[in-house]
Design a protein around this motif. Sequence first.
Motif, PDB file in Angstrom:
ATOM      1  N   THR A   1       0.851  -1.187   0.000  1.00 22.15           N
ATOM      2  CA  THR A   1       0.000   0.000   0.000  1.00 22.15           C
ATOM      3  C   THR A   1       0.885   1.235   0.000  1.00 22.15           C
TER       4      THR A   1
ATOM      5  N   THR B   1       1.112   5.514   1.331  1.00 25.53           N
ATOM      6  CA  THR B   1       0.575   6.570   2.183  1.00 25.53           C
ATOM      7  C   THR B   1       1.343   7.847   1.894  1.00 25.53           C
TER       8      THR B   1
ATOM      9  N   SER C   1      -3.867  -3.951  -0.111  1.00 22.61           N
ATOM     10  CA  SER C   1      -3.549  -3.755   1.290  1.00 22.61           C
ATOM     11  C   SER C   1      -4.190  -4.821   2.165  1.00 22.61           C
TER      12      SER C   1
ATOM     13  N   ASP D   1      -2.682  -1.222   6.654  1.00 29.22           N
ATOM     14  CA  ASP D   1      -3.522  -0.052   6.902  1.00 29.22           C
ATOM     15  C   ASP D   1      -3.216   0.545   8.279  1.00 29.22           C
TER      16      ASP D   1
ATOM     17  N   ARG E   1      -1.750   4.237   9.273  1.00 29.53           N
ATOM     18  CA  ARG E   1      -2.361   5.104  10.304  1.00 29.53           C
ATOM     19  C   ARG E   1      -1.304   5.552  11.316  1.00 29.53           C
TER      20      ARG E   1
END
Length: 160
Positions: A9, A11, A45, A50, A54
């Motif tokens: 993933t 970010t 993901s 995840d 965060r």
Amino acid sequence: MAESAAYRTQTSSPLGPLTITGSAHAVESVGWHLDNVVTTASIRSCALLDECARQLQAYFDGRLTAFDIPVAPTGTAFQQRVWQRLIDVSFGQTLSYGQLAQRLDPPTAPRAVGSAVGRNPISLILPCHRIVGSSGDLTGFAGGLDRKEWLLTHEGSILC
């Protein structure tokens, strides 16, 4: 057989996009996009990645000083020993390569430690940015020295 890098993933961060890879059980890498180009290819993901994203956002927002994510970096036994010691360098603190080398059992050469630190695949969570030259100089960082300076300023290790 262990599941490896089945998930990926991305970010955002104040320093540009990051890619996170791993399994459902552990993060295997957190890496910088040095060209700031984000691709959405192969993004698949899972809950752990995840959660890692965060926690990274909370770190950048100033709400998190220690990560609580299982990690599984791939490297030699020596690299693993060095990377494990990186976790002991707290938010807002720095160590020199020599000081880190002395904390290993048995102690080893700072250059060997520097080489292992430079191959750290899990940036930020294994905080290699907190390792500096013997005189406190900012040296080597896969994300670039500008990012290293930003991270150490963010943590209060460098006062502007």
